[in-house]
Design a protein around this motif. Structure first.
Motif, PDB file in Angstrom:
ATOM      1  N   THR A   1       0.621  -0.870   0.100  1.00  0.00           N
ATOM      2  CA  THR A   1      -0.107  -0.095   0.210  1.00  0.00           C
ATOM      3  C   THR A   1       0.991   1.050   0.256  1.00  0.00           C
ATOM      4  N   PRO A   2       0.224   1.934  -0.181  1.00  0.00           N
ATOM      5  CA  PRO A   2       0.835   3.686  -0.457  1.00  0.00           C
ATOM      6  C   PRO A   2       1.256   4.173   0.670  1.00  0.00           C
ATOM      7  N   PRO A   3       2.574   4.351   1.313  1.00  0.00           N
ATOM      8  CA  PRO A   3       3.078   4.784   2.605  1.00  0.00           C
ATOM      9  C   PRO A   3       2.091   5.667   3.458  1.00  0.00           C
ATOM     10  N   LYS A   4       1.228   7.314   2.680  1.00  0.00           N
ATOM     11  CA  LYS A   4       0.437   7.704   3.000  1.00  0.00           C
ATOM     12  C   LYS A   4      -0.877   7.344   3.789  1.00  0.00           C
ATOM     13  N   PHE A   5      -0.545   6.092   2.766  1.00  0.00           N
ATOM     14  CA  PHE A   5      -2.363   5.069   3.642  1.00  0.00           C
ATOM     15  C   PHE A   5      -1.789   3.690   4.907  1.00  0.00           C
ATOM     16  N   ALA A   6      -0.460   3.439   4.508  1.00  0.00           N
ATOM     17  CA  ALA A   6       0.172   2.406   5.304  1.00  0.00           C
ATOM     18  C   ALA A   6      -0.436   2.754   7.193  1.00  0.00           C
TER      19      ALA A   6
END
Length: 184
Positions: free
Chosen positions: A158-163
Motif C-alpha cells: 500500500t502507498p506509504p500515506k495509507f500504511a
C-alpha cells in the motif's frame, strides 16, 4: 482451521471495495512466510459496483490448477458477493460476511460469522478499509497467515500515506475474532 494440501480463499463483493488489493496483500504475506500461492481475480466491466472477487489458492506443492474449485474460506462484503460464491463453498468452510452489507446471510453446512466489517472501517476513519479488516479477520479465524507477515505485506503493498490506516484496519480485523467466536 488447518491448512491442507490445497486451501482456497476468496474476498468477494463489489468493484471498488479493494478486494483485489486485499488478496494481493495476502499473497505477498504468504510469500514472506515461504508458502506457495496463486492469486487470481475477476470483475464485471463496470468500474464500481459490479460483482468482483479475488481468489487465492494456497498449496503445499505446485498447484496443477490455480483456480477455485471449492472454497475453504470466504469473506463477502456484499450480498451479490456471497450469492454468486455460494455454489463454490465447501461444507465446513469458514464464511465471513459483513453484517450491514450482506442483508441476508447465507445458511448452509459451513461456519458463518456475521461481523461489523464496514461499521468498524467507518469507525476508524474510512469505509474504504473494510477489505483490510476482512483480511485480518479471515487470517485470524482461518490461521492461514501470521499477523507479522500481513503487517509487512500491508507496508509493502500500500502507498506509504495509507500504511497507518491500513495497519489500523488489519489490527481491527484481528480483534474481531472474539465477536466471530461468539457467532460460531
Amino acid at each position: 482451521m488447518a491448512v491442507t494440501d490445497r486451501t482456497e480463499l476468496r474476498l468477494a463483493g463489489a468493484g471498488g471495495q479493494g478486494l483485489i488489493l486485499g488478496m494481493q496483500i495476502l499473497f505477498r504475506a504468504l510469500g514472506l512466510e515461504g508458502k506457495r500461492a496463486a492469486q487470481s481475480q475477476s470483475y464485471e466491466p463496470t468500474s464500481r459496483g459490479g460483482y468482483c472477487y479475488s481468489d487465492l489458492i494456497l498449496s503445499r506443492d505446485a498447484s496443477d490448477y490455480p483456480l477455485v474449485t471449492g472454497l475453504d474460506v470466504i469473506a463477502a462484503l456484499s450480498q451479490v458477493g456471497i450469492e454468486r460464491s455460494l455454489p463454490f463453498i465447501k461444507p465446513g468452510a469458514l464464511v465471513i460476511v459483513d453484517e450491514r452489507l450482506v442483508e441476508t446471510p447465507p445458511t448452509g453446512p459451513f461456519k458463518l460469522h456475521v461481523l461489523p466489517l464496514s461499521e468498524r472501517a467507518a469507525a476508524i476513519g474510512s469505509p474504504k478499509v473494510a477489505n483490510i479488516i476482512a483480511l485480518g479477520a479471515m487470517a485470524k479465524l482461518s490461521g492461514v497467515c501470521g499477523r507479522d507477515a500481513l503487517e509487512e505485506a500491508v507496508r509493502l503493498e500500500t502507498p506509504p500515506k495509507f500504511a497507518d490506516l491500513n495497519l489500523a484496519a488489519l489490527k481491527e480485523g484481528f480483534a474481531l475474532d472474539h465477536l466471530a467466536l461468539a457467532d460460531a
